[in-house]
Design a protein around this motif. Structure first.
Motif, short mmCIF file in Angstrom:
data_model
loop_
_atom_site.label_atom_id
_atom_site.label_comp_id
_atom_site.label_asym_id
_atom_site.label_seq_id
_atom_site.Cartn_x
_atom_site.Cartn_y
_atom_site.Cartn_z
N PRO A 691 -36.99 9.59 -11.58
CA PRO A 691 -36.92 8.13 -11.79
C PRO A 691 -38.00 7.64 -12.74
CG PRO A 691 -37.80 8.66 -9.61
CD PRO A 691 -37.29 9.94 -10.19
N THR A 692 -37.60 6.76 -13.63
CA THR A 692 -38.55 6.11 -14.54
C THR A 692 -38.76 4.65 -14.15
OG1 THR A 692 -36.72 5.70 -16.07
CG2 THR A 692 -38.10 7.64 -16.49
N ILE A 693 -38.10 4.21 -13.07
CA ILE A 693 -38.33 2.89 -12.50
C ILE A 693 -38.51 3.06 -11.00
CG2 ILE A 693 -37.42 0.57 -12.12
CD1 ILE A 693 -35.71 0.91 -14.61
N ILE A 694 -39.66 2.67 -10.48
CA ILE A 694 -39.93 2.74 -9.05
C ILE A 694 -40.31 1.34 -8.56
CG2 ILE A 694 -41.37 3.74 -7.24
CD1 ILE A 694 -41.77 6.19 -8.96
N ILE A 695 -39.62 0.88 -7.52
CA ILE A 695 -39.85 -0.46 -6.99
C ILE A 695 -40.16 -0.36 -5.51
CG2 ILE A 695 -38.90 -2.77 -6.68
CD1 ILE A 695 -36.91 -2.15 -8.91
N GLU A 729 -44.53 -3.34 -7.96
CA GLU A 729 -44.93 -3.64 -6.59
C GLU A 729 -44.56 -5.08 -6.28
OE1 GLU A 729 -45.54 -3.39 -3.18
OE2 GLU A 729 -46.75 -1.68 -3.92
N LEU A 730 -43.78 -5.31 -5.23
CA LEU A 730 -43.33 -6.66 -4.91
C LEU A 730 -44.19 -7.33 -3.85
CD1 LEU A 730 -39.44 -6.24 -4.97
CD2 LEU A 730 -41.04 -6.68 -6.83
N ALA A 731 -45.03 -6.57 -3.15
CA ALA A 731 -45.95 -7.16 -2.17
C ALA A 731 -47.25 -7.54 -2.88
CB ALA A 731 -46.23 -6.17 -1.05
N TYR A 732 -47.86 -8.65 -2.46
CA TYR A 732 -49.09 -9.05 -3.15
C TYR A 732 -50.25 -9.28 -2.17
CZ TYR A 732 -47.76 -13.98 -2.18
OH TYR A 732 -47.41 -15.17 -1.59
N GLN A 733 -50.17 -8.64 -0.99
CA GLN A 733 -51.32 -8.77 -0.08
C GLN A 733 -52.56 -8.10 -0.66
OE1 GLN A 733 -48.30 -7.54 0.82
NE2 GLN A 733 -47.67 -8.29 2.84
N ARG A 734 -52.34 -7.10 -1.50
CA ARG A 734 -53.45 -6.42 -2.17
C ARG A 734 -53.16 -6.33 -3.65
NH1 ARG A 734 -56.20 -1.59 1.39
NH2 ARG A 734 -56.60 -2.83 3.26
N ARG A 735 -54.21 -6.37 -4.44
CA ARG A 735 -54.06 -6.31 -5.90
C ARG A 735 -53.60 -4.92 -6.33
NH1 ARG A 735 -56.30 -9.86 -10.05
NH2 ARG A 735 -54.89 -9.50 -11.76
N VAL A 736 -54.20 -3.87 -5.76
CA VAL A 736 -53.85 -2.50 -6.11
C VAL A 736 -53.35 -1.79 -4.86
CG1 VAL A 736 -54.65 -0.31 -7.05
CG2 VAL A 736 -55.59 -2.46 -7.93
N THR A 737 -52.08 -1.46 -4.84
CA THR A 737 -51.47 -0.74 -3.72
C THR A 737 -51.41 0.75 -4.02
OG1 THR A 737 -49.25 -0.99 -4.65
CG2 THR A 737 -50.05 -2.78 -3.22
N LYS A 738 -50.91 1.50 -3.06
CA LYS A 738 -50.82 2.95 -3.24
C LYS A 738 -49.93 3.29 -4.44
CE LYS A 738 -51.32 7.31 -1.98
NZ LYS A 738 -50.74 7.83 -0.72
N SER A 753 -47.87 -0.38 -14.79
CA SER A 753 -47.92 -0.98 -13.45
C SER A 753 -47.62 -2.48 -13.52
CB SER A 753 -49.30 -0.78 -12.83
OG SER A 753 -49.61 0.59 -12.71
N VAL A 754 -46.85 -2.96 -12.55
CA VAL A 754 -46.59 -4.40 -12.41
C VAL A 754 -47.05 -4.80 -11.01
CG1 VAL A 754 -44.88 -6.24 -12.41
CG2 VAL A 754 -44.60 -4.28 -13.95
N GLU A 755 -48.08 -5.61 -10.94
CA GLU A 755 -48.65 -6.01 -9.66
C GLU A 755 -47.74 -7.00 -8.93
OE1 GLU A 755 -52.54 -7.52 -10.26
OE2 GLU A 755 -53.30 -5.69 -11.21
N GLY A 756 -47.90 -7.03 -7.61
CA GLY A 756 -47.09 -7.93 -6.80
C GLY A 756 -47.31 -9.39 -7.14
N ILE A 757 -48.54 -9.74 -7.55
CA ILE A 757 -48.81 -11.14 -7.89
C ILE A 757 -48.05 -11.54 -9.16
CG2 ILE A 757 -50.87 -10.63 -9.28
CD1 ILE A 757 -50.31 -13.63 -6.87
N GLU A 758 -47.77 -10.58 -10.04
CA GLU A 758 -46.98 -10.88 -11.23
C GLU A 758 -45.53 -11.17 -10.85
OE1 GLU A 758 -48.32 -11.40 -14.00
OE2 GLU A 758 -50.30 -10.55 -13.63
#
Length: 799
Positions: A691-695, A729-738, A753-758
């Protein structure tokens, strides 16, 4: 010379680009700009174009018609050809590469041995063969001198009867620097590169249908020790703006997305801002501020520092680089309040300038009723997907809205074929504004959008009351384009004070929502745009109390989050098709007779993916995606992937049964869909290609007796493709997730990387537009949201 030397010495470097997916044959080289954007020389303003070339009157092309790129050596034709071929799944053909393959020697060596005439003869044969053999599904990049022989120019003119021929340009200084240092071709024959440029530019425009400026982008250097022929992920990502701008033009040409403003009796009020700069590039530092609240840019060509076609092309290209708003091209003459000379017996220059707007693919073109009738009608016939705004400005004040003259002007503009009408008069008294509204009411039944305003101080209110494409000004502009113009914020204040813009209350429904960032986003946007609305939290234990809020007369709309995204649906009179397929709404607005529900999550996910995927990993039929989770947001992610053309999708979820139910449901939507469920995250994954797209749609943290702990779904570094990709990453409780931490470790292999806050910001932008019909002021909003977000995250980590 190795690749690092080339990067530092040349605006165009030859590199091989991976070409995955539907186009195994479409390999080739990619030439990328590297020098910083140079300032193009500004020609003398008196130098009007004499032969800009006119686009074909047909202006209608099959979506499978081949695309031919012509232009000076070093402007980036091969770059565009390779990007377009990869994205379209077509074959990219480079005439220089074919020449060297046929002759078994470099072009430079061939010319040294046999001369330029022999080279041109072979090149001409190659061009004629290609244009004949490949009328569809090919991107053909031609050598810089292909227009030298007259027979080639004639062949290209014939080809553009059914195919698209694009003249590619770039900043002159950067290209000339490249030409001086280029060793692929010998020096120009008996002339300098500048002389060749000036001589050929007329031919390029005679042979093409459109002009495209491929603005130079900064390309980062390759890491020490990189192979000479390798292209780094950072370099492909740098090409993203070029890709977006070129495909914006192609979508417009083909009518796929003509980027028009919705106008009509059931649409939101719309606004235009006229850029009163001599050079639009001077507006770039404040362009985001200038765009707040507006729907369209206007380039007043008569106010610019030059009328040279190349200068105009760079003006349009600059706006497109920094804004996706449509562009109105206006050439106002003296008798209409502008600076361009009034029409005389020789109207060649006027006609040529207006034709050139169509070559640039602008969305709107202003044509004055005072132009010669033959020019007006010719441009209407050639307009393609450009909308014509027929205009008349009465500066003398000698006609009234109730007089027969105004009615005749209106009828004339209609008969000439205008798509939108613009009639501007002078207000001598406040009552003239009432006469204007009476005139508008009398012609509304015709169904043709009308811009009708009065100038000067007495006419200010007419600008606020006008509903279609009102011209506004901004304090940061050098000066207003017309007397009496007011700002967008002033328009909203007038509308509010006159009762035409009542204050509304907006909410977020859900539980728990105490840490929601939505009030920060929407209230900041309301304040910035001068809108009288408010946004607040509404947390309940059931959906029933929300119904009373919906029925309140002041209700303007609501964001809906867990656990009510499905529960709210039975109370809605209308649910968008996308929300029905996804099975959840996150946005509710009042409509006549009830309420409407929509889903903006999928749009935000789509934007996050398309804004980050590099040209090297463009979506093709073989692109594979991996989704973590099987809840409502996972459903939105599936729809977003389907919308952008990804059909090979894997789901991994803690409860496999839920994932299988989701896969089975979506597989029924389309026979092309192939959604499968993973039993485990083995190494390697049973997925080909990787996969080249992971969500990730699962929460980033979970509660524990000691506080929030990070959720680990089991993803490992080895699961990320060595070809690079996009991690969303669709969750934004943390800036940098696993997930994002792993993607960062593989940044050098092309992972973005696309952060949840974005994601949160993007879905909020979409909701705000549905709520108000206005584009959110992104720069201001993003800064405020990130300020609050970082403060909240820091507090959580230290508490």
């Amino acid at each position: 010379m190795n690749i690092r030397d080339l990067v530092h010495s040349s605006p165009i470097i030859g590199l091989s680009l991976p070409n995955p997916g539907r186009n195994p044959a479409g390999t080739g080289t990619i030439r990328m700009p590297n020098t910083p954007k140079s300032v193009m020389s500004t020609p003398d303003s008196s130098n009007v174009p004499s032969r800009a070339g006119s686009p074909h009157s047909k202006q209608c092309y099959s979506r499978t018609a081949s695309i031919v790129l012509i232009g000076m050596r070093g402007v980036g034709k091969t770059t565009l050809a390779t990007i377009a071929a990869t994205a379209l799944g077509w074959e990219h053909i480079d005439t220089d590469e074919i020449f060297e393959s046929r002759e078994h020697k470099s072009i430079a060596a061939y010319i040294v041995e046999l001369g330029w005439d022999a080279f041109r003869a072979v090149e001409s044969q190659i061009l004629h063969d290609l244009l004949t053999a490949y009328p569809t599904n090919k991107i053909i990049a031609c050598g810089g001198g292909v227009v030298e022989p007259e027979s080639n120019r004639l062949a290209l003119q014939v080809f553009r009867e059914h195919g698209i021929v694009v003249h590619v340009m770039r900043e002159k200084d950067a290209v000339l620097k490249y030409l001086r240092e280029c060793t692929h071709h010998p020096p120009f024959y008996h002339e300098t590169a500048v002389e060749a440029w000036d001589r050929r530019v007329v031919w390029f425009r005679e042979c093409s249908s459109f002009d495209f400026v491929s603005l130079t982008v900064d390309i980062p250097s390759a890491p020490e020790g990189s192979p000479e022929t390798a292209i780094t992920p950072e370099q492909t990502l740098a090409l993203k703006p070029v890709e977006e701008e070129f495909f914006r033009l192609l979508r417009f040409i083909h009518g796929i997305d003509t980027n028009k403003v919705a106008v009509g009796p059931r649409t939101h009020r719309s606004y235009i801002l006229c850029l009163t700069y001599k050079d639009v590039r001077d507006a770039v530092p404040v362009l985001d501020d200038l765009s707040q609240g507006i729907d369209m840019w206007e380039i007043r060509v008569d106010l610019l520092g030059s009328l040279d076609p190349t200068f105009l092309a760079f003006q349009v290209a600059t706006l497109r680089r920094y804004s996706n708003l449509p562009i109105l091209f206006t050439l106002r003459t003296v008798n209409q309040g502008g600076k361009y000379q009034d029409a005389t017996d020789d109207t060649t220059a006027l006609h040529s300038l207006l034709q050139y707007a169509l070559r640039l693919g602008v969305e709107y073109l202003d044509l004055q009723a005072t132009y010669p009738k033959n020019i007006f009608m010719d441009l209407v016939a050639r307009k393609g997907n450009t909308s014509i705004i027929g205009s008349y400005h009465n500066w003398s004040g000698n006609i009234s809205w109730t007089g027969q003259e105004t009615r005749q002007i209106y009828e004339t503009l209609v008969q000439l074929g205008s798509d939108i009408l613009n009639i501007t008069n002078v207000a001598k008294t406040w009552e003239d504004n009432m006469s204007l509204r009476e005139f508008v009411s009398s012609v509304e039944k015709n169904g043709i959008p009308l811009i009708a305003v009065n100038m000067f101080a007495q006419g200010k209110i007419s600008r606020a009351l006008n509903t279609t494409l009102s011209h506004v000004c901004h304090p940061l502009l050098p000066y207003p384009a017309s007397p009496g113009q007011i700002s967008f914020v002033e328009c909203q204040q007038i509308l509010h004070f006159t009762g035409l813009l009542p204050a509304r209350k907006f909410y977020v429904f859900g539980n728990p929502i105490g840490e929601s960032m939505s009030p920060t986003l929407h209230n900041t946007a309301f304040a910035t745009l001068g809108l009288p609305h408010s946004y607040e939290l509404h947390e309940t234990d059931s959906v029933d109390p929300l119904v009373e809020v919906l029925r309140n007369p002041s209700f303007g709309g609501a964001s809906v989050t867990a656990p009510y995204r499905r529960d709210i649906m039975p109370y809605l009179m209308h649910v968008s098709r996308q929300a029905k397929i996804i099975g959840a709404v996150n946005n509710v607005t009042p409509i006549p007779g009830g309420f409407s529900g929509d889903n903006t999550d999928w749009r935000a996910i789509k934007t996050c993916i398309l804004g980050s995927v590099t040209p090297a990993n463009a979506v093709t039929a073989s692109t594979t995606a991996l989704i973590f989770g099987a809840g409502g947001t996972a459903r939105a992610a599936l729809y977003a992937l389907y919308y952008i053309g990804v059909v090979n999708i894997f789901i991994y979820n803690r409860t496999k049964t839920n994932a299988q139910i989701l896969a089975d449901e979506f597989n029924k939507l389309d026979a092309l869909f192939c959604i499968r469920v993973l039993d485990s995250l083995s190494i390697p994954l049973p997925i080909h290609p990787q996969p080249t797209i992971i969500i990730s749609t699962v929460p980033a943290t979970s509660n524990s007796p000691t506080g929030p702990i990070e959720v680990d779904v089991g993803l490992k570094l080895e699961h990320l493709s060595s070809r690079g990709g996009v991690a969303v990453e669709l969750a934004y409780q943390r800036r940098v997730t696993k997930l994002l931490a792993l993607a960062e470790k593989k940044k050098d292999q092309g992972w973005v990387s696309v952060e949840g806050i974005e994601f949160f910001l993007e879905q909020g932008y979409e909701q705000f537009k549905i709520f108000t019909g206005r584009r959110v002021p992104k720069k201001v909003i993003r800064a405020k949201v990130l300020e609050v977000y970082e403060r909240n995250v820091a507090h959580e980590l230290t508490s």
